[in-house]
Scaffold this motif. Structure first.
Motif, short mmCIF file in Angstrom:
data_model
loop_
_atom_site.label_atom_id
_atom_site.label_comp_id
_atom_site.label_asym_id
_atom_site.label_seq_id
_atom_site.Cartn_x
_atom_site.Cartn_y
_atom_site.Cartn_z
N LYS A 151 -11.59 99.95 -33.40
CA LYS A 151 -12.67 99.11 -32.86
C LYS A 151 -13.94 99.95 -32.77
CE LYS A 151 -10.75 98.57 -29.00
NZ LYS A 151 -10.47 98.27 -27.60
N ARG A 152 -15.03 99.28 -32.45
CA ARG A 152 -16.29 99.97 -32.19
C ARG A 152 -16.51 100.04 -30.70
NH1 ARG A 152 -20.67 97.47 -36.32
NH2 ARG A 152 -21.79 99.30 -35.61
N ASP A 153 -17.14 101.10 -30.26
CA ASP A 153 -17.56 101.20 -28.87
C ASP A 153 -19.01 100.69 -28.82
OD1 ASP A 153 -18.32 101.83 -26.32
OD2 ASP A 153 -17.35 103.80 -26.32
N SER A 154 -19.14 99.38 -28.79
CA SER A 154 -20.47 98.75 -28.86
C SER A 154 -21.35 99.11 -27.66
CB SER A 154 -20.34 97.23 -28.96
OG SER A 154 -19.67 96.90 -30.15
N SER A 155 -20.75 99.23 -26.49
CA SER A 155 -21.59 99.54 -25.31
C SER A 155 -22.20 100.94 -25.46
CB SER A 155 -20.78 99.42 -24.02
OG SER A 155 -19.73 100.35 -24.01
N TYR A 156 -21.44 101.89 -26.00
CA TYR A 156 -22.00 103.23 -26.23
C TYR A 156 -23.06 103.17 -27.33
CZ TYR A 156 -21.94 108.37 -26.63
OH TYR A 156 -22.29 109.70 -26.65
N GLU A 157 -22.84 102.36 -28.37
CA GLU A 157 -23.84 102.22 -29.44
C GLU A 157 -25.15 101.66 -28.88
OE1 GLU A 157 -20.63 101.35 -33.05
OE2 GLU A 157 -22.00 99.77 -32.42
N PHE A 158 -25.07 100.66 -28.02
CA PHE A 158 -26.29 100.08 -27.43
C PHE A 158 -26.98 101.08 -26.50
CE2 PHE A 158 -24.18 95.89 -28.37
CZ PHE A 158 -25.07 95.54 -29.38
N ARG A 159 -26.18 101.87 -25.79
CA ARG A 159 -26.77 102.90 -24.93
C ARG A 159 -27.51 103.94 -25.78
NH1 ARG A 159 -23.35 106.78 -21.08
NH2 ARG A 159 -22.50 107.17 -23.10
N LEU A 160 -26.89 104.34 -26.91
CA LEU A 160 -27.55 105.29 -27.81
C LEU A 160 -28.86 104.72 -28.35
CD1 LEU A 160 -24.46 106.65 -29.78
CD2 LEU A 160 -25.93 107.97 -28.24
N ARG A 161 -28.82 103.45 -28.71
CA ARG A 161 -30.04 102.81 -29.21
C ARG A 161 -31.15 102.86 -28.17
NH1 ARG A 161 -30.39 96.46 -30.27
NH2 ARG A 161 -30.00 96.52 -28.06
N SER A 162 -30.82 102.50 -26.93
CA SER A 162 -31.86 102.47 -25.89
C SER A 162 -32.45 103.86 -25.63
CB SER A 162 -31.32 101.86 -24.60
OG SER A 162 -30.37 102.69 -24.01
N ILE A 163 -31.64 104.89 -25.77
CA ILE A 163 -32.14 106.25 -25.54
C ILE A 163 -32.98 106.74 -26.72
CG2 ILE A 163 -31.42 108.67 -25.27
CD1 ILE A 163 -28.94 107.56 -23.74
N ILE A 170 -35.00 102.47 -35.56
CA ILE A 170 -33.68 101.87 -35.41
C ILE A 170 -33.71 100.41 -35.85
CG2 ILE A 170 -31.89 101.23 -33.75
CD1 ILE A 170 -32.48 103.79 -32.28
N GLU A 171 -32.68 100.03 -36.60
CA GLU A 171 -32.53 98.65 -37.05
C GLU A 171 -32.44 97.73 -35.84
OE1 GLU A 171 -32.42 97.11 -40.26
OE2 GLU A 171 -32.65 95.48 -38.81
N LYS A 172 -33.35 96.77 -35.73
CA LYS A 172 -33.37 95.87 -34.58
C LYS A 172 -32.33 94.75 -34.70
CE LYS A 172 -38.12 96.80 -33.21
NZ LYS A 172 -37.71 98.01 -32.56
N GLU A 173 -32.01 94.36 -35.93
CA GLU A 173 -31.02 93.29 -36.13
C GLU A 173 -29.63 93.91 -36.14
OE1 GLU A 173 -32.02 90.64 -39.37
OE2 GLU A 173 -34.13 91.21 -39.17
N THR A 174 -28.93 93.75 -35.01
CA THR A 174 -27.63 94.42 -34.86
C THR A 174 -26.57 93.90 -35.84
OG1 THR A 174 -27.03 92.91 -33.07
CG2 THR A 174 -28.04 95.01 -32.45
#
Length: 185
Positions: A151-163, A170-174
């Motif tokens: 699986k993907r750790d989507s919450s960590y990916e979104f946290r990385l994006r925000s930082i 960064i690609e805005k269209e997830t």
């Protein structure tokens, strides 16, 4: 794409955009100091062709990588994945050398007229988990990919994006954050 191309069902692949690749060089400071991520190598992925011109480009890439090793000690190897894409996998403790070598490979393919064959560049980091920053050459954008088993750790990916969104394009269209499983880095 023009009207006739649409009517006839032809489509052109977008031109690669390697110029924003170097944003990773400056972002690396934040990735390592603020997030505790350590570089574990990088790679560039492209779709090989059977054409002799493409084989010449591959040969030139190999010669350039061999020469680069003499100057920067960047180790390299090539591997074809299960989808028959070719990866140039790089290892070097100097992060700048990784970014420069990936740019050199992308420019060599583009100079030979095969820029449309470029799929992505990938930078691997190790922190609390394996983190991959994927550069999509067609979009000229990065996105994070954090596999967690199958699986993907989507919450960590979104946290990385925000930082990192102030430092990386960064690609805005997830929905364009395509997962790449079994990355050979």
């Amino acid at each position: 794409m023009g009207f006739l191309d649409t009517l006839l069902g032809k489509s052109k692949l977008p031109k690669p955009k390697p110029d924003k690749l170097f944003a990773m060089s400056t972002a690396y400071v934040t990735l390592s100091s603020n997030l505790g991520l350590t570089s574990k190598g990088a790679g560039i992925c492209f779709k090989p062709l059977e054409a002799s011109g493409f084989r010449n480009a591959e040969l030139e890439i190999n010669q350039l990588l061999t020469q680069s090793f003499k100057e920067t000690n960047t180790l390299h190897r090539m591997k074809k994945d299960s989808y028959r894409y070719l990866w140039v996998i790089l290892s070097d403790p100097d992060f700048e050398d990784l970014v420069s070598t990936i740019y050199m490979v992308s420019e060599t393919l583009t100079d030979h007229g095969y820029g449309e064959q470029l799929l992505c560049a990938v930078f691997k980091f190790k922190g609390e988990k394996d983190v991959f920053w994927i550069y999509n050459f067609k979009q000229g954008k990065y996105y994070p990919f954090v596999p967690d088993g199958k699986k993907r750790d989507s919450s960590y990916e979104f946290r990385l994006r925000s930082i990192m969104e102030k430092e990386l394009p960064i690609e805005k269209e997830t929905e364009r954050w395509y997962p790449l499983w079994d990355i050979p880095i």
